[in-house]
Motif scaffolding. Structure first.
Motif, PDB file in Angstrom:
ATOM      1  N   GLU A  65      -9.493   4.100 -13.820  1.00 18.23           N
ATOM      2  CA  GLU A  65      -9.157   2.838 -13.141  1.00 18.23           C
ATOM      3  C   GLU A  65      -8.980   1.716 -14.173  1.00 18.23           C
ATOM      4  O   GLU A  65      -8.076   0.877 -14.044  1.00 18.23           O
ATOM      5  CB  GLU A  65     -10.285   2.481 -12.151  1.00 18.23           C
ATOM      6  CG  GLU A  65      -9.939   1.381 -11.172  1.00 18.23           C
ATOM      7  CD  GLU A  65      -9.005   1.831 -10.049  1.00 18.23           C
ATOM      8  OE1 GLU A  65      -8.814   3.049  -9.864  1.00 18.23           O
ATOM      9  OE2 GLU A  65      -8.434   0.941  -9.383  1.00 18.23           O
ATOM     10  N   SER A  96       0.816  -1.226   0.000  1.00 13.42           N
ATOM     11  CA  SER A  96       0.000   0.000   0.000  1.00 13.42           C
ATOM     12  C   SER A  96       0.838   1.259   0.000  1.00 13.42           C
ATOM     13  O   SER A  96       0.417   2.296  -0.503  1.00 13.42           O
ATOM     14  CB  SER A  96      -0.903   0.021   1.233  1.00 13.42           C
ATOM     15  OG  SER A  96      -0.129   0.274   2.385  1.00 13.42           O
ATOM     16  N   ASP A 132     -13.107   0.618  -0.347  1.00 12.07           N
ATOM     17  CA  ASP A 132     -12.131   1.623   0.119  1.00 12.07           C
ATOM     18  C   ASP A 132     -11.353   2.318  -0.978  1.00 12.07           C
ATOM     19  O   ASP A 132     -10.686   3.321  -0.704  1.00 12.07           O
ATOM     20  CB  ASP A 132     -11.062   0.941   0.994  1.00 12.07           C
ATOM     21  CG  ASP A 132     -11.591   0.527   2.332  1.00 12.07           C
ATOM     22  OD1 ASP A 132     -12.687   0.960   2.683  1.00 12.07           O
ATOM     23  OD2 ASP A 132     -10.905  -0.237   3.035  1.00 12.07           O
ATOM     24  N   GLU A 133     -11.322   1.769  -2.159  1.00 12.68           N
ATOM     25  CA  GLU A 133     -10.384   2.272  -3.164  1.00 12.68           C
ATOM     26  C   GLU A 133     -11.096   2.508  -4.494  1.00 12.68           C
ATOM     27  O   GLU A 133     -12.265   2.204  -4.668  1.00 12.68           O
ATOM     28  CB  GLU A 133      -9.279   1.235  -3.414  1.00 12.68           C
ATOM     29  CG  GLU A 133      -8.438   0.888  -2.223  1.00 12.68           C
ATOM     30  CD  GLU A 133      -7.405  -0.188  -2.576  1.00 12.68           C
ATOM     31  OE1 GLU A 133      -6.285  -0.095  -2.077  1.00 12.68           O
ATOM     32  OE2 GLU A 133      -7.716  -1.109  -3.349  1.00 12.68           O
ATOM     33  N   GLU A 176     -11.389   5.935  -3.380  1.00 11.84           N
ATOM     34  CA  GLU A 176     -10.132   6.532  -2.895  1.00 11.84           C
ATOM     35  C   GLU A 176     -10.321   8.021  -2.586  1.00 11.84           C
ATOM     36  O   GLU A 176     -11.007   8.715  -3.315  1.00 11.84           O
ATOM     37  CB  GLU A 176      -9.153   6.384  -4.047  1.00 11.84           C
ATOM     38  CG  GLU A 176      -7.734   6.626  -3.741  1.00 11.84           C
ATOM     39  CD  GLU A 176      -6.926   6.247  -4.995  1.00 11.84           C
ATOM     40  OE1 GLU A 176      -7.005   5.086  -5.421  1.00 11.84           O
ATOM     41  OE2 GLU A 176      -6.270   7.140  -5.530  1.00 11.84           O
ATOM     42  N   ASN A 220      -9.418  -2.981  -7.395  1.00 11.20           N
ATOM     43  CA  ASN A 220      -9.623  -1.951  -6.369  1.00 11.20           C
ATOM     44  C   ASN A 220     -10.582  -2.539  -5.349  1.00 11.20           C
ATOM     45  O   ASN A 220     -11.611  -3.116  -5.714  1.00 11.20           O
ATOM     46  CB  ASN A 220     -10.178  -0.648  -6.970  1.00 11.20           C
ATOM     47  CG  ASN A 220     -11.650  -0.756  -7.366  1.00 11.20           C
ATOM     48  OD1 ASN A 220     -11.962  -1.317  -8.403  1.00 11.20           O
ATOM     49  ND2 ASN A 220     -12.537  -0.242  -6.542  1.00 11.20           N
ATOM     50  N   ARG A 262      -2.992  -3.853   1.066  1.00 15.54           N
ATOM     51  CA  ARG A 262      -4.158  -3.739   0.177  1.00 15.54           C
ATOM     52  C   ARG A 262      -4.904  -5.084   0.149  1.00 15.54           C
ATOM     53  O   ARG A 262      -4.277  -6.142   0.162  1.00 15.54           O
ATOM     54  CB  ARG A 262      -3.726  -3.352  -1.246  1.00 15.54           C
ATOM     55  CG  ARG A 262      -3.103  -1.957  -1.324  1.00 15.54           C
ATOM     56  CD  ARG A 262      -2.928  -1.517  -2.757  1.00 15.54           C
ATOM     57  NE  ARG A 262      -4.188  -1.464  -3.453  1.00 15.54           N
ATOM     58  CZ  ARG A 262      -4.463  -2.119  -4.596  1.00 15.54           C
ATOM     59  NH1 ARG A 262      -3.549  -2.866  -5.175  1.00 15.54           N
ATOM     60  NH2 ARG A 262      -5.637  -2.013  -5.159  1.00 15.54           N
TER      61      ARG A 262
END
Ligand SMILES: Nc1ncnc2c1ncn2[C@@H]1O[C@H](COP(=O)(O)OP(=O)(O)O)[C@@H](O)[C@H]1O
Ligand SMILES: CCCC(=O)OP(=O)(O)O
Length: 353
Positions: free
Chosen positions: A278, A140, A203-204, A214, A199, A147
């Motif tokens: 992404e 991370s 959380d991301e 994120e 992801n 992660r």
């Protein structure tokens, strides 16, 4: 062979009855938010949701004993390889007392196991915690935080196999980027049948209809220490009341696109922008060797959204859209493969911790 499928979401429980791979009936049992807010913890909803499922069975004229198996959405277990697992006492204990993330999917195996009363087998397939990440992807940036692979693995794997079939190839021979666009968003890089980076949908990655994804960490620290919010409030702000809900007060992309103002639609465009970014990142993970980019989930029902994503990423690979989700079918098929002896159920144990 009759299979009962159970798939709890944050405000509803989807249930279905399959005869082999033929769906006989599916219902979404909607739970009033005011009803759910009475519970302090997701696990406290077990009896409430179980009663609703039993009511559904009685209305459809079935008894639990009629089924050859119960197939449940797999929750947030320790990292596991993809596949179908037998639900046992230790898995139920883990989901009830030890899981690291509270999520509605944790209820499925708990309820299924209790309904089965030890008389019929209970399975989960491709739980949220399917983890096939490569080691580089786990780092991370600080040793205290690793992660995690927490994604819509069930639908993503089913859809990836479906597109591979359309291409006349084996999933295990292809490189793909698959994006699930629902209330939460997962974007995943698949190298020869393994999801090597993702992801974490809580959380991301991109913001989603109800999650922030994120965020700039410095500002998160300021918010956390502002004294204005409890830990619970902050978590809710990020997962549940984040993303489009925070800007527009709704998680309903369909409604915003149909009746929203230009200003409101701008936030959907901003979400599309983040999703495309992404997807581009995951194409880099695959070193640009990408056979297909696949867009799935409820939002993929809107062809304009798919076209807008395509306008950013079309140079990387052919883009396929598989609207909706196929979790109930994937769960029934996972259980069926075991019941028919095509696959052996994997045994989960504390050793996975
Ligand atoms: N035809 C559509 N056009 C645009 N968005 C849609 C359409 N159908 C569903 N959606 C959106 O998909 C989202 C829900 O996706 P879904 O995959 O059902 O989510 P989840 O299972 O995570 O709740 C909602 O924002 C909903 O408005
Ligand atoms: C935590 C990853 C899976 C996920 O987000 O599922 P839901 O969209 O059903 O909450």
């Amino acid at each position: 062979m009759l299979i009962l499928v159970i798939n709890p979401g944050s405000t509803s429980t989807k249930v279905a009855i399959f005869d082999d791979d033929k769906k006989l009936v599916q219902r979404t049992l909607r739970h009033d938010v005011s009803e759910l807010e009475k519970f302090n913890d997701i696990m406290e909803q077990e009896d409430f949701r179980k009663k609703e499922i039993l009511k559904f069975l009685s209305e459809e004229d079935y008894k639990v004993e009629d089924f050859s198996a119960i197939a449940c959405r797999g929750g947030i277990l320790p990292p596991l390889e993809s596949g179908t697992y037998r639900v046992d006492e230790s898995m139920v204990d883990y989901l009830k007392n030890k899981t690291k993330v509270k999520h509605a999917s944790n209820l499925a195996a708990v309820i299924g196991y209790s309904l089965s009363n030890g008389k019929i087998p209970v399975f989960i397939t491709d739980p949220v915690s399917v983890d096939e990440m490569i080691d580089e992807a786990r780092v991370s940036g600080i040793p205290e935080i690793e992660r995690l692979s927490l994604v819509h693995a069930l639908n993503i794997k089913a859809v990836a196999r479906e597109v591979a079939e359309q291409l006349g190839k084996k999933y295990e021979d292809l490189n793909m980027v698959v994006a699930h666009l629902g209330g939460g968003i997962s974007v995943t890089a698949h190298r020869k049948g393994k999801m090597i980076d993702v992801n974490n949908a809580n959380d991301e990655g991109p913001f989603s209809p109800e999650r922030t994804g994120e965020l700039p960490v410095g500002d998160v620290v300021k918010l956390a220490f502002s004294g204005k919010y409890s830990k619970k409030e902050l978590k809710k702000m990020f997962v549940g009341r984040g993303g489009l809900v925070a800007y527009l007060g709704t998680n309903d992309v369909k409604k915003v696109l149909e009746t929203g103002t230009d200003k409101e639609k701008f936030y959907v465009d901003a979400m599309i922008y983040q999703i495309a970014k992404e997807i581009g990142g995951m194409c880099a993970v695959l070193k640009g060797k990408v056979d297909a980019i696949v867009i799935t989930g409820g939002i993929a029902n809107n062809q304009n959204v798919v076209e807008k994503i395509k306008s950013y990423v079309f140079k990387f690979a052919p883009v396929f859209s598989v609207p909706g989700e196929f979790e109930m079918e994937a769960l029934a098929k996972g259980a069926l493969r075991v019941l028919k002896g095509k696959e052996e159920a994997k045994i989960w144990g504390e050793k996975n911790e």
